[in-house]
Design a protein around this motif. Structure first.
Motif, mmCIF file in Angstrom:
data_model
loop_
_atom_site.group_PDB
_atom_site.id
_atom_site.type_symbol
_atom_site.label_atom_id
_atom_site.label_comp_id
_atom_site.label_asym_id
_atom_site.label_seq_id
_atom_site.Cartn_x
_atom_site.Cartn_y
_atom_site.Cartn_z
ATOM 1 N N LEU A 81 0.831 -1.213 0.000
ATOM 2 C CA LEU A 81 0.000 0.000 0.000
ATOM 3 C C LEU A 81 0.861 1.257 0.000
ATOM 4 N N ALA A 82 1.935 1.240 0.769
ATOM 5 C CA ALA A 82 2.818 2.405 0.819
ATOM 6 C C ALA A 82 3.502 2.633 -0.522
ATOM 7 N N LEU A 83 4.101 1.586 -1.072
ATOM 8 C CA LEU A 83 4.854 1.748 -2.317
ATOM 9 C C LEU A 83 3.949 2.141 -3.480
ATOM 10 N N VAL A 84 2.792 1.526 -3.587
ATOM 11 C CA VAL A 84 1.858 1.877 -4.664
ATOM 12 C C VAL A 84 1.317 3.282 -4.431
ATOM 13 N N GLY A 85 0.987 3.610 -3.180
ATOM 14 C CA GLY A 85 0.481 4.946 -2.867
ATOM 15 C C GLY A 85 1.463 6.050 -3.206
ATOM 16 N N LEU A 86 2.757 5.747 -3.095
ATOM 17 C CA LEU A 86 3.785 6.729 -3.450
ATOM 18 C C LEU A 86 4.034 6.799 -4.948
ATOM 19 N N ALA A 87 3.730 5.717 -5.651
ATOM 20 C CA ALA A 87 4.037 5.647 -7.083
ATOM 21 C C ALA A 87 2.954 6.267 -7.968
ATOM 22 N N VAL A 88 1.743 6.362 -7.453
ATOM 23 C CA VAL A 88 0.642 6.876 -8.269
ATOM 24 C C VAL A 88 0.457 8.372 -8.025
ATOM 25 N N ASP A 89 -0.483 8.947 -8.737
ATOM 26 C CA ASP A 89 -0.840 10.354 -8.571
ATOM 27 C C ASP A 89 -1.216 10.625 -7.107
ATOM 28 N N PRO A 90 -0.773 11.763 -6.546
ATOM 29 C CA PRO A 90 -1.068 12.049 -5.131
ATOM 30 C C PRO A 90 -2.560 12.016 -4.777
ATOM 31 N N ASP A 91 -3.431 12.348 -5.726
ATOM 32 C CA ASP A 91 -4.866 12.298 -5.424
ATOM 33 C C ASP A 91 -5.318 10.879 -5.106
ATOM 34 N N LEU A 92 -4.831 9.897 -5.859
ATOM 35 C CA LEU A 92 -5.133 8.494 -5.580
ATOM 36 C C LEU A 92 -4.250 7.981 -4.440
ATOM 37 N N GLY A 93 -2.997 8.401 -4.425
ATOM 38 C CA GLY A 93 -2.054 7.962 -3.403
ATOM 39 C C GLY A 93 -2.539 8.278 -2.004
ATOM 40 N N ARG A 94 -3.199 9.411 -1.848
ATOM 41 C CA ARG A 94 -3.721 9.801 -0.534
ATOM 42 C C ARG A 94 -4.657 8.734 0.017
ATOM 43 N N TYR A 95 -5.510 8.158 -0.849
ATOM 44 C CA TYR A 95 -6.459 7.143 -0.391
ATOM 45 C C TYR A 95 -5.763 5.817 -0.084
ATOM 46 N N LEU A 96 -4.769 5.472 -0.874
ATOM 47 C CA LEU A 96 -4.035 4.229 -0.629
ATOM 48 C C LEU A 96 -3.207 4.314 0.653
ATOM 49 N N VAL A 97 -2.521 5.425 0.824
ATOM 50 C CA VAL A 97 -1.717 5.610 2.030
ATOM 51 C C VAL A 97 -2.626 5.708 3.257
ATOM 52 N N ALA A 98 -3.741 6.429 3.137
ATOM 53 C CA ALA A 98 -4.696 6.515 4.249
ATOM 54 C C ALA A 98 -5.254 5.135 4.586
ATOM 55 N N ALA A 99 -5.551 4.339 3.567
ATOM 56 C CA ALA A 99 -6.040 2.973 3.811
ATOM 57 C C ALA A 99 -4.993 2.161 4.557
ATOM 58 N N GLY A 100 -3.727 2.316 4.174
ATOM 59 C CA GLY A 100 -2.658 1.607 4.866
ATOM 60 C C GLY A 100 -2.573 1.995 6.330
ATOM 61 N N TRP A 101 -2.639 3.290 6.603
ATOM 62 C CA TRP A 101 -2.582 3.746 7.999
ATOM 63 C C TRP A 101 -3.805 3.286 8.782
ATOM 64 N N PHE A 102 -4.986 3.411 8.182
ATOM 65 C CA PHE A 102 -6.199 2.989 8.881
ATOM 66 C C PHE A 102 -6.189 1.487 9.159
ATOM 67 N N LEU A 103 -5.858 0.706 8.145
ATOM 68 C CA LEU A 103 -5.838 -0.747 8.320
ATOM 69 C C LEU A 103 -4.767 -1.175 9.317
ATOM 70 N N HIS A 104 -3.662 -0.449 9.350
ATOM 71 C CA HIS A 104 -2.665 -0.782 10.360
ATOM 72 C C HIS A 104 -3.181 -0.419 11.757
ATOM 73 N N GLY A 105 -4.010 0.601 11.857
ATOM 74 C CA GLY A 105 -4.643 0.909 13.141
ATOM 75 C C GLY A 105 -5.526 -0.242 13.599
ATOM 76 N N VAL A 106 -6.280 -0.801 12.663
ATOM 77 C CA VAL A 106 -7.093 -1.978 12.984
ATOM 78 C C VAL A 106 -6.173 -3.121 13.427
ATOM 79 N N TRP A 107 -5.075 -3.309 12.705
ATOM 80 C CA TRP A 107 -4.063 -4.325 13.030
ATOM 81 C C TRP A 107 -3.575 -4.138 14.476
ATOM 82 N N ASP A 108 -3.279 -2.892 14.826
ATOM 83 C CA ASP A 108 -2.821 -2.592 16.189
ATOM 84 C C ASP A 108 -3.865 -2.968 17.233
ATOM 85 N N PHE A 109 -5.129 -2.605 16.980
ATOM 86 C CA PHE A 109 -6.172 -2.883 17.963
ATOM 87 C C PHE A 109 -6.438 -4.381 18.097
#
Length: 178
Positions: free
Chosen positions: A118-146
């Motif tokens: 998610l991080a690598l793809v989010g950085l490789a695409v357009d920032p408008d799409l990357g924002r959603y991929l990177v946000a998904a990675g952070w959110f899903l990792h939050g779920v992972w933490d909980f």
């Protein structure tokens, strides 16, 4: 109650401090949080291999130091280096074995792969799409933490709580506050 919830209070303060001084530029913000995203599963993989949750905060400190050192140089991309380190630790676990068994190792490996991708793809695409991929990675990792907080395995409970709150707040920042 605040004494028991110190990880949550610390997480909220950290996110406020780190997001308040940002440039406000979408590409910069996505780049900053995308660069840091691979550190999250890397910490879990390393701590899993060490087999001692009590070292969690020390490993976080070392991970932040590595990120700072990677950011200071221009030879290797920070997220690529973090993913490479995660792969090396996963190979170490596959060869040496793991303190928590193969099933737990497989879960940590899958997490490292998914969040790193998610991080690598989010950085490789357009920032408008990357924002959603990177946000998904952070959110899903939050779920992972909980989930890890609930199971009380792999990392220290205080870290799982702290990291989960940080991750969800960063995702909210990426989605709604930019």
């Amino acid at each position: 109650m605040l004494k028991r919830r110190w990880p949550t209070a610390l997480a909220v303060a950290l996110v406020i401090l780190t997001t308040a001084g940002g440039s406000g530029e979408l590409a910069d913000t996505v780049g900053t949080f995308g660069d840091a995203l691979p550190l999250l599963p890397l910490l879990y993989v390393i701590i899993h291999q060490i087999g001692k949750p009590r070292v969690t905060w020390h490993v976080l400190g070392a991970g932040v130091a590595v990120m700072v050192a990677l950011r200071a140089q221009d030879v290797v991309s920070q997220p690529v280096a973090l993913v490479a380190i995660a792969l090396a630790v996963l190979v170490w676990g596959a060869v040496r074995g793991t303190p928590h068994g193969r099933a737990s190792f497989g879960v940590q490996a899958a997490g490292a792969f998914a969040f790193g991708a998610l991080a690598l793809v989010g950085l490789a695409v357009d920032p408008d799409l990357g924002r959603y991929l990177v946000a998904a990675g952070w959110f899903l990792h939050g779920v992972w933490d909980f989930v890890h907080l609930r199971l009380d395995k792999v990392v220290a409970r205080s870290f799982a709580e702290w990291c989960g709150v940080v991750d969800v707040l960063v995702a909210v920042h990426l989605l709604f506050l930019l």
